[in-house]
Design a protein around this motif. Structure first.
Motif, short mmCIF file in Angstrom:
data_model
loop_
_atom_site.label_atom_id
_atom_site.label_comp_id
_atom_site.label_asym_id
_atom_site.label_seq_id
_atom_site.Cartn_x
_atom_site.Cartn_y
_atom_site.Cartn_z
N SER A 57 43.18 40.72 42.28
CA SER A 57 44.16 40.48 43.35
C SER A 57 43.53 39.77 44.55
CB SER A 57 44.80 41.79 43.79
OG SER A 57 43.82 42.68 44.29
N ASP A 58 42.20 39.88 44.70
CA ASP A 58 41.54 39.17 45.80
C ASP A 58 40.95 37.82 45.35
OD1 ASP A 58 39.40 40.15 44.35
OD2 ASP A 58 38.45 41.18 46.03
N GLY A 59 41.32 37.38 44.12
CA GLY A 59 40.99 36.02 43.69
C GLY A 59 39.70 35.82 42.91
N ARG A 60 39.00 36.89 42.54
CA ARG A 60 37.77 36.73 41.75
C ARG A 60 38.11 36.53 40.28
NH1 ARG A 60 35.55 41.51 41.62
NH2 ARG A 60 37.23 42.48 42.77
N LEU A 61 37.55 35.50 39.66
CA LEU A 61 37.78 35.23 38.24
C LEU A 61 36.66 35.84 37.42
CD1 LEU A 61 39.19 33.82 35.84
CD2 LEU A 61 37.81 31.80 36.38
N LYS A 62 37.03 36.62 36.40
CA LYS A 62 36.07 37.22 35.48
C LYS A 62 36.40 36.70 34.09
CE LYS A 62 36.20 41.62 37.87
NZ LYS A 62 35.85 42.99 37.62
N THR A 63 35.52 35.93 33.49
CA THR A 63 35.76 35.47 32.13
C THR A 63 34.85 36.22 31.17
OG1 THR A 63 34.20 33.64 32.42
CG2 THR A 63 36.53 33.17 32.81
N VAL A 64 35.34 36.42 29.98
CA VAL A 64 34.59 37.14 28.97
C VAL A 64 33.85 36.13 28.10
CG1 VAL A 64 34.75 38.75 27.03
CG2 VAL A 64 36.27 39.01 28.99
#
Length: 141
Positions: A37-44
């Motif tokens: 919700s605060d805009g951090r992208l986590k890719t697997v």
């Protein structure tokens, strides 16, 4: 709580009864991940191994792994990569569950959060730092 957003397609294959492997498809325009919700992208990462949520047997009738699998895989990614604090990883898990369930599973989300904040979550976090964990992943590859 504000929801985040899942992106891409989660594609998994069971390696054995304990591990699930995430894999990307060359046809996918976006790799599976989660935007907080605060805009951090986590890719697997491709070929990432996950246990898909370590839920004790006593709670498996309450919490079904399959419906929350995307959140569990993102959380396992956080524990394995450790590019954020453990507390933030656990908060992000709670948010991802909120996102998946449209906020309806408050009791389950709280139960899972308390579980990962307990000694068991701390043990899992520390285990991912060990040579034994790295060797276990190498054996399964």
């Amino acid at each position: 709580m504000k929801p985040g957003q899942f992106v891409g397609v989660l594609r998994t294959t069971y390696v054995n009864k304990d591990f699930i492997r995430n894999h990307a498809c060359p046809l996918d325009a976006v790799r599976f991940g989660y935007i907080t919700s605060d805009g951090r992208l986590k890719t697997v990462p491709d070929n990432f191994l996950s246990d898909g949520g370590s839920i004790p047997r006593i709670f498996q009738n309450i919490i079904r792994r399959d419906e929350l699998m995307p959140a569990f895989i993102i959380h396992d990614r956080d524990y394995a990569i450790q590019d954020i604090s453990r507390k933030q990883a656990d908060l992000d898990l709670s948010e991802a569950i909120y996102t998946l369930t449209c906020g309806y599973y408050t009791f389950k989300r709280t139960l899972i959060y308390l579980g990962v904040r307990s000694i068991f979550g701390k043990m899992a976090w520390n285990f991912h730092k060990t040579k034994e964990r790295k060797a276990e992943i190498d054996r399964i590859k």
